[in-house]
Write an enzyme that holds these catalytic residues in place. Sequence first.
Site, PDB file in Angstrom:
ATOM      1  N   HIS A   1       0.821  -1.226   0.000  1.00  0.00           N
ATOM      2  CA  HIS A   1       0.000   0.000   0.000  1.00  0.00           C
ATOM      3  C   HIS A   1       0.847   1.264   0.000  1.00  0.00           C
ATOM      4  O   HIS A   1       0.350   2.342   0.320  1.00  0.00           O
ATOM      5  CB  HIS A   1      -0.976   0.007   1.187  1.00  0.00           C
TER       6      HIS A   1
ATOM      7  N   CYS B   1       4.357  12.558  -7.906  1.00  0.00           N
ATOM      8  CA  CYS B   1       3.631  13.568  -8.671  1.00  0.00           C
ATOM      9  C   CYS B   1       2.299  13.001  -9.158  1.00  0.00           C
ATOM     10  O   CYS B   1       2.182  11.803  -9.437  1.00  0.00           O
ATOM     11  CB  CYS B   1       4.473  14.034  -9.860  1.00  0.00           C
TER      12      CYS B   1
ATOM     13  N   CYS C   1       7.002  19.635 -12.752  1.00  0.00           N
ATOM     14  CA  CYS C   1       5.850  20.207 -13.468  1.00  0.00           C
ATOM     15  C   CYS C   1       4.989  21.123 -12.613  1.00  0.00           C
ATOM     16  O   CYS C   1       3.986  21.651 -13.109  1.00  0.00           O
ATOM     17  CB  CYS C   1       5.031  19.112 -14.139  1.00  0.00           C
TER      18      CYS C   1
ATOM     19  N   THR D   1      -4.692  -7.689  10.763  1.00  0.00           N
ATOM     20  CA  THR D   1      -5.432  -7.147   9.607  1.00  0.00           C
ATOM     21  C   THR D   1      -6.879  -7.612   9.666  1.00  0.00           C
ATOM     22  O   THR D   1      -7.148  -8.760  10.041  1.00  0.00           O
ATOM     23  CB  THR D   1      -4.791  -7.537   8.254  1.00  0.00           C
TER      24      THR D   1
ATOM     25  N   VAL E   1      -6.688  -9.494  17.694  1.00  0.00           N
ATOM     26  CA  VAL E   1      -7.413  -9.367  18.960  1.00  0.00           C
ATOM     27  C   VAL E   1      -8.902  -9.685  18.794  1.00  0.00           C
ATOM     28  O   VAL E   1      -9.605  -9.892  19.781  1.00  0.00           O
ATOM     29  CB  VAL E   1      -7.261  -7.944  19.573  1.00  0.00           C
TER      30      VAL E   1
END
Length: 225
Positions: A104, A112, A135, A173, A199
């Site tokens: 990720h 950019c 740019c 996760t 958990v």
Amino acid sequence: MLTGAGISAESGVPTFREPGGLWDSAPVDKVATAEGFAADPPGVWQWYHERRREMSAARPNAGHTALAELEQRITAGGGEFTLITQNVDGLHVAAGSQSVIRVHGSLADVRCTRCEFRRHVGMGQIDDVPTCPQCGVPLRPDVVWFGEALPAEAWQAAAGACGRCDVFMAVGTSALVHPAAGLIDLAIDAGAKTVEINVAPTPASHMVDIPLRGPAGEILPQIVQ
Ligand code: OAD
């Protein structure tokens, strides 16, 4: 090994989907989509500056350290160890993990919105809205937003490792965000022994061989021991 926000919870980094988590208070379509960023770069950057401050104050916990040690031991014995993380906080590297696949992206990097410019900026203070030196348009955090593809190289490396592993662990996760959550299926299809450390129960809990219920910072050091 697939990690998510839960492994950094004990370092004080907020998770996304637990009660009081980041997605409870932030409009996802505003702060985690290309369209939201295009509509309001300063507003979105303000949110990410706050995340970057939280992360720069955070230190690796016993869970991160245990994974670094596990990697060291397994590779010293000639084995292969792959750490795939959905986290953008850099705490696995800070804990000493050598080879981390970040599916990720990273909040210590910017890129950019128009050209190929990318830069590692770390977690220190940067401009309110950094701009591209090539740019002039606003730079964005180099993280994956909803509706975007994962970085191809990272994804291929992650999927390849899961497709040939003997043991797979999903740590901290919610197993809700695809394609990352699909890595669990790849490992199962490859015949791996699968473990979940969390958990709370997740959609993956009934799929894995060994669901372990508890904080990663307590369970992972015990596994290494
Ligand atoms: P979530 O916030 O969806 O899930 C965090 C998980 O960690 C939950 O299942 C908790 O039960 C668990 N948890 C909390 N504290 C823990 C602890 N101390 N030990 C073990 N488990 C614990 O976070 P992710 O699954 O990482 O994507 O979310 C996946 C993606 O959704 C993120 O990478 C982010 C988000 O949208 C992007 O921003 C692209």
